[in-house]
Design an enzyme around this catalytic site. Structure first.
Site, PDB file in Angstrom:
ATOM      1  N   HIS A  80       0.855  -1.201   0.000  1.00 20.93           N
ATOM      2  CA  HIS A  80       0.000   0.000   0.000  1.00 20.93           C
ATOM      3  C   HIS A  80       0.883   1.240   0.000  1.00 20.93           C
ATOM      4  O   HIS A  80       1.086   1.891   1.022  1.00 20.93           O
ATOM      5  CB  HIS A  80      -0.920  -0.012   1.217  1.00 20.93           C
ATOM      6  CG  HIS A  80      -2.004   1.014   1.166  1.00 20.93           C
ATOM      7  ND1 HIS A  80      -3.223   0.832   1.769  1.00 20.93           N
ATOM      8  CD2 HIS A  80      -2.076   2.239   0.590  1.00 20.93           C
ATOM      9  CE1 HIS A  80      -3.990   1.886   1.570  1.00 20.93           C
ATOM     10  NE2 HIS A  80      -3.298   2.764   0.856  1.00 20.93           N
ATOM     11  N   HIS A 114       1.739   5.001  -1.618  1.00 19.14           N
ATOM     12  CA  HIS A 114       1.496   6.195  -2.420  1.00 19.14           C
ATOM     13  C   HIS A 114       2.873   6.650  -2.907  1.00 19.14           C
ATOM     14  O   HIS A 114       3.693   7.095  -2.102  1.00 19.14           O
ATOM     15  CB  HIS A 114       0.863   7.307  -1.583  1.00 19.14           C
ATOM     16  CG  HIS A 114      -0.530   7.023  -1.122  1.00 19.14           C
ATOM     17  ND1 HIS A 114      -1.624   7.739  -1.574  1.00 19.14           N
ATOM     18  CD2 HIS A 114      -1.017   6.108  -0.240  1.00 19.14           C
ATOM     19  CE1 HIS A 114      -2.721   7.280  -0.994  1.00 19.14           C
ATOM     20  NE2 HIS A 114      -2.373   6.283  -0.177  1.00 19.14           N
ATOM     21  N   LYS A 166      -6.628  -0.177  -8.396  1.00 21.50           N
ATOM     22  CA  LYS A 166      -7.042   0.345  -7.098  1.00 21.50           C
ATOM     23  C   LYS A 166      -8.321   1.164  -7.238  1.00 21.50           C
ATOM     24  O   LYS A 166      -8.376   2.131  -7.987  1.00 21.50           O
ATOM     25  CB  LYS A 166      -5.934   1.222  -6.512  1.00 21.50           C
ATOM     26  CG  LYS A 166      -6.334   2.015  -5.279  1.00 21.50           C
ATOM     27  CD  LYS A 166      -6.647   1.115  -4.089  1.00 21.50           C
ATOM     28  CE  LYS A 166      -7.137   1.917  -2.892  1.00 21.50           C
ATOM     29  NZ  LYS A 166      -6.186   2.918  -2.413  1.00 21.50           N
ATOM     30  N   HIS A 177     -10.623   3.718  -5.352  1.00 29.51           N
ATOM     31  CA  HIS A 177     -10.489   4.668  -4.250  1.00 29.51           C
ATOM     32  C   HIS A 177     -11.692   5.597  -4.216  1.00 29.51           C
ATOM     33  O   HIS A 177     -12.114   6.128  -5.244  1.00 29.51           O
ATOM     34  CB  HIS A 177      -9.207   5.487  -4.391  1.00 29.51           C
ATOM     35  CG  HIS A 177      -8.805   6.187  -3.135  1.00 29.51           C
ATOM     36  ND1 HIS A 177      -9.503   7.263  -2.619  1.00 29.51           N
ATOM     37  CD2 HIS A 177      -7.787   5.955  -2.266  1.00 29.51           C
ATOM     38  CE1 HIS A 177      -8.933   7.667  -1.504  1.00 29.51           C
ATOM     39  NE2 HIS A 177      -7.885   6.891  -1.266  1.00 29.51           N
ATOM     40  N   HIS A 188     -10.575   0.979  -1.473  1.00 32.49           N
ATOM     41  CA  HIS A 188     -10.792   1.951  -0.397  1.00 32.49           C
ATOM     42  C   HIS A 188     -12.238   2.397  -0.591  1.00 32.49           C
ATOM     43  O   HIS A 188     -12.548   3.100  -1.547  1.00 32.49           O
ATOM     44  CB  HIS A 188      -9.793   3.104  -0.558  1.00 32.49           C
ATOM     45  CG  HIS A 188     -10.011   4.273   0.343  1.00 32.49           C
ATOM     46  ND1 HIS A 188      -8.967   4.974   0.915  1.00 32.49           N
ATOM     47  CD2 HIS A 188     -11.129   4.903   0.764  1.00 32.49           C
ATOM     48  CE1 HIS A 188      -9.438   5.981   1.632  1.00 32.49           C
ATOM     49  NE2 HIS A 188     -10.759   5.951   1.552  1.00 32.49           N
ATOM     50  N   HIS A 193      -6.876  -0.869   4.628  1.00 30.89           N
ATOM     51  CA  HIS A 193      -7.205  -0.311   5.951  1.00 30.89           C
ATOM     52  C   HIS A 193      -8.627  -0.711   6.367  1.00 30.89           C
ATOM     53  O   HIS A 193      -9.526   0.125   6.502  1.00 30.89           O
ATOM     54  CB  HIS A 193      -7.014   1.205   6.020  1.00 30.89           C
ATOM     55  CG  HIS A 193      -7.327   1.956   4.770  1.00 30.89           C
ATOM     56  ND1 HIS A 193      -8.575   2.000   4.217  1.00 30.89           N
ATOM     57  CD2 HIS A 193      -6.532   2.696   3.966  1.00 30.89           C
ATOM     58  CE1 HIS A 193      -8.546   2.736   3.127  1.00 30.89           C
ATOM     59  NE2 HIS A 193      -7.314   3.159   2.953  1.00 30.89           N
ATOM     60  N   HIS A 206      -6.368  14.120   2.461  1.00 29.99           N
ATOM     61  CA  HIS A 206      -7.527  14.069   1.570  1.00 29.99           C
ATOM     62  C   HIS A 206      -8.010  15.449   1.135  1.00 29.99           C
ATOM     63  O   HIS A 206      -9.147  15.616   0.717  1.00 29.99           O
ATOM     64  CB  HIS A 206      -8.636  13.233   2.208  1.00 29.99           C
ATOM     65  CG  HIS A 206      -8.277  11.786   2.247  1.00 29.99           C
ATOM     66  ND1 HIS A 206      -8.374  10.963   1.146  1.00 29.99           N
ATOM     67  CD2 HIS A 206      -7.745  11.029   3.236  1.00 29.99           C
ATOM     68  CE1 HIS A 206      -7.946   9.751   1.464  1.00 29.99           C
ATOM     69  NE2 HIS A 206      -7.552   9.775   2.724  1.00 29.99           N
ATOM     70  N   ASP A 265       0.566   2.718   3.714  1.00 28.49           N
ATOM     71  CA  ASP A 265      -0.170   3.908   3.257  1.00 28.49           C
ATOM     72  C   ASP A 265       0.772   5.106   3.273  1.00 28.49           C
ATOM     73  O   ASP A 265       0.447   6.185   3.751  1.00 28.49           O
ATOM     74  CB  ASP A 265      -1.398   4.169   4.128  1.00 28.49           C
ATOM     75  CG  ASP A 265      -2.543   4.843   3.374  1.00 28.49           C
ATOM     76  OD1 ASP A 265      -2.311   5.300   2.251  1.00 28.49           O
ATOM     77  OD2 ASP A 265      -3.657   4.910   3.913  1.00 28.49           O
TER      78      ASP A 265
END
Length: 572
Positions: free
Chosen positions: A137, A139, A220, A222, A249, A275, A323, A363
């Site tokens: 995971h 980024h 993925k 999201h 996610h 998560h 976010h 993450d």
């Protein structure tokens, strides 16, 4: 020949612990016991002045072409999902070629690994040997992450992104084949295994197929791109066609449906749920329910690992940044607060200990610390040992072997299985890439002694390069020869799809790293494939109190006040 008896303590000082000896992991309460020793007592091999591995003694005349190992790690204590054993480990052509007894077969009995003049030695006496970690995971916000992860013992990374774009700050998705090509071209610069996840949020197949053929090894979904039931269904259908994994996610705000709607959209198909507790994102407050499903491969991200007195306080600010939220907007603040629930975070600890949560990840820089995947895994294990006692599988054995096997699987073999690369990496087993990490027991999980990638040492703590010996301070973790030139591309791979390889991706991009096609990521794997972490309890969440129950039992525990593997290891 006369036999000589020596004390166990003396033997351990010379050759490391043997069968029945116990070892503490770092400063935790976790104790492992050696289950088997592959050596022949009195015939152990050891390198050094006046030691065994010399010409005509422990070193034979066999050439490498005739079968001598390229490298032997001597007398190491292997800790892996399959066992806790003492052995010599042979490396040949960058792969683990044998686990057994090294030496000179001309004069020594029981030799299964030949040491020759072309064999180098890494001393494993008194050390623990594990597989390199796999963080699934990531980024990809900045390239400096990769060195930090490597120095912590992580040798494989999978995720998405394009650098410090706002899409990457929030989501592990590399959108489109052009961005994917640039990222994969950059991977030649790094001595680790890397894989790219494409953006899975689309309601029609064509954009996803384009990304798979462009190099994605996974897709993925999201919520920040819209994880609707239609997108979920479409993404899983395309993944089934191309044999790649899907990570999800889910929809924190429950805008396009509740957790039940998402589960319905899965249609029983295999999916990796990120998560799964929910603080990192997902249906509030009950995404954790999916950890009990047979088709869901659940993982945690490490900011909530383990639950401590500081966990709740630090999460709100993290969330606002990651976010792209504005604390002055009431709706943004409500969104953030809906994700941070002490009840589900506490339950996450216990679900890991029960083997219901199967994997650990970071993450990275997006509500996660990529250099702490391994540390936080073992901190969670220690917290559960202190609060819950021995696991049933360890009762009466005076060791924590099963618990240790359960937790090490969470960041090694299980993510490798989930993402279709377990034939190549994920464990210390013959025939796999020699991605290995050597630890001193007192520093286990915290600071590695040596990191081997594809059979070559790529990183290690190193003293002053101008000193007369390698140990004078300042000692820093540094890249080694395996991290430079063509060695870094020869000893690592890029995970991708079979379709990308068939389509000539390596030629199109002009890359040097080998491409490795992920395989067996869909219907033939399930929660039952998660080694030591395959529990499927019926999980329920009270929508008012957020209390979590598994098979009717309330899952709750106190936050930790103090953790091992923490400040005493990082004072300077």
């Amino acid at each position: 020949m006369m036999s000589v008896k020596i004390k166990r303590s003396v033997y351990a000082d010379m050759f490391g612990p043997t069968t029945g000896d116990k070892v503490r992991l770092a400063d935790t309460d976790l104790i492992i016991e050696v289950e088997k020793d592959f050596t022949v007592y009195g015939e152990e091999v050891k390198f050094g002045g006046g030691k065994v591995i010399r010409d005509g003694m422990g070193q034979s005349q066999v050439t490498n072409k005739q079968g001598a190992a390229d490298t032997v790690i001597t007398n190491a204590l292997i800790v892996d999902h399959w066992g806790i054993v003492k052995a010599d480990v042979a490396i040949k052509d960058g792969m683990i070629s044998a686990i057994g007894k090294a030496g000179n077969p001309d004069i020594q009995p029981g030799v299964t690994i030949i040491i020759g003049p072309g064999t180098d030695v890494i001393a494993g006496e008194g050390k623990i040997l594990t597989a390199g970690g796999f963080d699934s995971h990531i980024h990809f916000i900045c390239p400096q992450q990769i060195e930090h992860a490597l120095m912590s013992g992580v040798t494989s990374m999978l995720g998405g992104g394009t650098g410090p774009s706002h899409g990457t700050f929030a989501t592990t998705c590399t959108p489109g084949p052009w961005h994917m090509g640039r990222m994969i071209q950059s991977f030649d610069a790094f001595p680790v295994n890397l894989g790219i996840s494409g953006k899975g949020n689309a309601s029609r197949p064509a954009p996803l197929v384009e990304m798979i053929k462009g190099g994605a090894c996974a897709l993925k979904l999201h919520e920040d791109w819209g994880t609707t039931p239609a997108a979920i269904d479409n993404c899983l259908s395309v993944a089934d066609d191309y044999d790649i994994q899907v990570m999800i996610h889910t929809d924190t705000l429950n805008e396009s449906g509740f957790v039940e709607d998402t589960i319905k959209a899965f249609k029983g198909r295999t999916i990796h749920a990120f998560h799964t507790e929910g603080a990192g994102g997902g249906h509030a407050p009950d995404i954790i329910k999916v950890a009990g499903l047979k088709n869901v491969l659940p993982s945690s991200t490490n900011p909530t690992r383990p639950f401590t007195r500081n966990t709740i306080d630090e999460h709100l600010d993290m969330l606002m940044v990651c976010h792209h939220l504005d604390p002055s907007i009431a709706e943004d603040l409500a969104f953030a607060e809906s994700r941070i629930r002490k009840e589900t975070i506490a339950a996450e600890d216990i679900l890991h200990d029960l083997g219901a949560l199967s994997m650990m990840s970071s993450d990275s820089q997006a509500m996660g610390r990529l250099g702490e995947v391994i540390i936080r895994t073992w901190q969670t294990a220690d917290k559960m040992k202190k609060q819950r006692g021995s696991l049933p599988q360890d009762k009466g054995k005076d060791n924590d072997n099963f618990r240790v096997k359960r937790y090490i699987a969470k960041y090694t073999i299980n993510p490798a299985i989930a993402h279709g690369v377990s034939k190549l990496i994920g464990s210390v087993e013959k025939g796999k890439l020699a991605d290995l990490v050597l630890w001193s027991p007192a520093f286990f999980g915290v600071k590695p002694d040596c990191i081997v990638k594809g059979g070559t040492i790529v990183a290690a703590p190193m003293g002053d390069p101008n000193a007369s010996i390698p140990t004078p301070q300042p000692v820093h973790y540094q890249p080694m020869f395996g991290a430079f030139g063509k060695a870094r591309t020869a000893s690592s791979v890029v995970f991708t799809s079979k379709a990308a390889i068939t389509g000539g991706l390596a030629r199109k991009l002009g890359i040097e790293k080998k491409l490795y096609a992920v395989q067996n990521t869909r219907g033939r794997i399930s929660k039952k494939s998660m080694i030591h972490n395959d529990a499927t309890p019926n999980i329920e969440v009270d929508p008012e109190t957020y209390e979590v129950r598994a098979d009717g039992e309330l899952l709750t525990c106190a936050p930790a006040e103090v953790l091992p593997m923490a400040q005493r290891y990082f004072m300077y």
